[in-house]
Design an enzyme around this catalytic site. Structure first.
Site, mmCIF file in Angstrom:
data_model
loop_
_atom_site.group_PDB
_atom_site.id
_atom_site.type_symbol
_atom_site.label_atom_id
_atom_site.label_comp_id
_atom_site.label_asym_id
_atom_site.label_seq_id
_atom_site.Cartn_x
_atom_site.Cartn_y
_atom_site.Cartn_z
ATOM 1 N N SER A 36 0.863 -1.179 0.000
ATOM 2 C CA SER A 36 0.000 0.000 0.000
ATOM 3 C C SER A 36 0.898 1.226 0.000
ATOM 4 O O SER A 36 1.665 1.449 0.944
ATOM 5 C CB SER A 36 -0.882 0.012 1.250
ATOM 6 N N HIS B 228 -1.357 -1.161 -4.210
ATOM 7 C CA HIS B 228 -2.629 -0.738 -3.619
ATOM 8 C C HIS B 228 -2.558 0.775 -3.392
ATOM 9 O O HIS B 228 -1.627 1.271 -2.761
ATOM 10 C CB HIS B 228 -2.804 -1.503 -2.302
ATOM 11 N N ASP C 138 -4.594 4.061 -1.904
ATOM 12 C CA ASP C 138 -5.678 4.439 -0.995
ATOM 13 C C ASP C 138 -6.157 5.856 -1.271
ATOM 14 O O ASP C 138 -5.429 6.820 -1.031
ATOM 15 C CB ASP C 138 -5.187 4.342 0.450
ATOM 16 N N MET D 13 -8.729 8.774 -0.321
ATOM 17 C CA MET D 13 -9.575 9.218 0.805
ATOM 18 C C MET D 13 -10.051 10.642 0.552
ATOM 19 O O MET D 13 -9.298 11.462 0.029
ATOM 20 C CB MET D 13 -8.773 9.195 2.108
ATOM 21 N N HIS E 217 -8.338 1.658 -3.960
ATOM 22 C CA HIS E 217 -9.268 1.505 -2.844
ATOM 23 C C HIS E 217 -9.928 2.861 -2.601
ATOM 24 O O HIS E 217 -9.285 3.793 -2.103
ATOM 25 C CB HIS E 217 -8.463 1.030 -1.619
ATOM 26 N N MET F 132 -11.998 5.107 -0.661
ATOM 27 C CA MET F 132 -12.632 5.417 0.631
ATOM 28 C C MET F 132 -13.258 6.793 0.507
ATOM 29 O O MET F 132 -12.803 7.774 1.107
ATOM 30 C CB MET F 132 -11.567 5.362 1.737
ATOM 31 N N MET G 113 -11.803 -5.448 5.468
ATOM 32 C CA MET G 113 -10.989 -4.502 6.226
ATOM 33 C C MET G 113 -10.701 -5.080 7.621
ATOM 34 O O MET G 113 -11.610 -5.535 8.320
ATOM 35 C CB MET G 113 -11.715 -3.160 6.387
ATOM 36 N N ASP H 206 -6.983 -5.989 4.302
ATOM 37 C CA ASP H 206 -6.302 -4.685 4.340
ATOM 38 C C ASP H 206 -6.374 -4.083 5.736
ATOM 39 O O ASP H 206 -7.464 -3.863 6.272
ATOM 40 C CB ASP H 206 -7.001 -3.766 3.320
HETATM 41 C C1 DX5 Z 1 -6.333 2.050 5.620
HETATM 42 C C2 DX5 Z 1 -5.923 1.718 4.211
HETATM 43 C C3 DX5 Z 1 -4.842 0.734 4.123
HETATM 44 C C4 DX5 Z 1 -3.545 1.172 4.731
HETATM 45 C C5 DX5 Z 1 -2.956 -0.032 5.357
HETATM 46 O O1 DX5 Z 1 -7.314 2.996 5.564
HETATM 47 O O2 DX5 Z 1 -7.025 1.224 3.484
HETATM 48 O O3 DX5 Z 1 -4.630 0.263 2.787
HETATM 49 O O4 DX5 Z 1 -2.631 1.700 3.821
HETATM 50 O O5 DX5 Z 1 -1.842 0.360 6.086
HETATM 51 P P1 DX5 Z 1 -1.157 -0.606 7.157
HETATM 52 O O6 DX5 Z 1 -0.668 -1.800 6.388
HETATM 53 O O7 DX5 Z 1 -0.091 0.247 7.694
HETATM 54 O O8 DX5 Z 1 -2.218 -0.976 8.153
HETATM 55 ZN ZN ZN Z 2 -6.538 0.280 1.499
#
Ligand code: DX5
Ligand code: ZN
Length: 216
Positions: A3, A28, A30, A32, A61, A63, A132, A167
């Site tokens: 990620s 991956h 993320d 947000m 991903h 969010m 998750m 994840d």
């Molecule tokens: C959390 C994300 C994850 C995050 C995971 O909101 O969706 O993908 O990057 O990070 P670690 O592996 O540090 O928990």
């Molecule tokens: Zn993620």
């Protein structure tokens, strides 16, 4: 699968190449929006930038509160799979179908407190289910065991063909139990990028997962 949230964005290209050479199955990313989750991270321009520096599959991903509005832009930017949240969209089926129609894999994510029954009707519309193991929004959180129960339940079902991805808080100690519970894709941010030697860490993660199942 690394990620990028935990990588050094000031050195994006070397960071991507450093994990790419280890043979990871994808990256991956993320996304947000500061609304669905209490944090803001990357958007379309960074996905585009990563697309230009690697041929690896990009697992995006989302969010965000209104994913339907942005999936075309992320697909155009180079996303190969796009995962939306059941908690964000009351009926995600049309959005999942739209993702498929754009030629990407359609993923549905489920937060730790949400029961699997919430996604039951969506299962035939999913290529990927993202279980998750933390509340989304931040890297570096502690793995929640409830994810293992969900992975076990999903992997035991003969009518679920979707890939099972996990994840949040995945690291050397938790990757094995995830593999044993049926996860096929493992997202790790902190566990990879906050260590000095990415190849050694990725190799160790792989071997810890394999020792439980023989998975990759
Ligand atoms: C959390 C994300 C994850 C995050 C995971 O909101 O969706 O993908 O990057 O990070 P670690 O592996 O540090 O928990
Ligand atoms: Zn993620």
């Amino acid at each position: 699968m690394p990620s990028l949230l935990a990588c050094d964005f000031g050195h994006l290209e070397p960071e991507v190449h450093a994990v790419e050479v280890t043979g990871v199955p994808g990256l991956h990313l993320d996304v947000m929006d500061g609304q669905f989750v209490p944090n803001i991270s990357i958007g379309v321009p960074i996905v585009e930038a990563v697309r230009r520096i690697t041929d690896l599959p990009l697992d995006v991903h989302l969010m965000i509160s209104d994913p339907a509005k942005y999936i075309e832009a992320f697909r155009k930017a180079g996303a190969d799979s796009m995962t939306i949240h059941i908690e964000a969209v009351p009926d995600p089926r049309p959005v999942l179908d739209k993702i498929r129609s754009l030629g990407a894999l359609a993923g549905l994510a489920i937060n730790p407190p949400t029961p699997l029954s919430a996604i039951e009707a969506c299962l035939p519309h999913c290529d990927l289910i993202l279980v998750m193991s933390v509340m989304p929004g931040f890297g570096g959180q502690k793995f929640e065991d409830i994810a293992l129960d969900k992975l076990r339940e999903l992997s035991n079902r003969s009518d679920v063909d979707a890939l099972l991805e996990v994840d949040g808080g995945v690291g050397l100690e938790t990757v094995g139990p995830c593999a044993e519970a049926g996860a096929e894709l493992f997202v790790a941010g902190t566990a990879i990028f906050k260590t000095g030697d990415y190849p050694a860490t990725i190799e160790q993660l792989r071997s810890n997962a394999q020792s439980m199942t023989g998975a990759h």
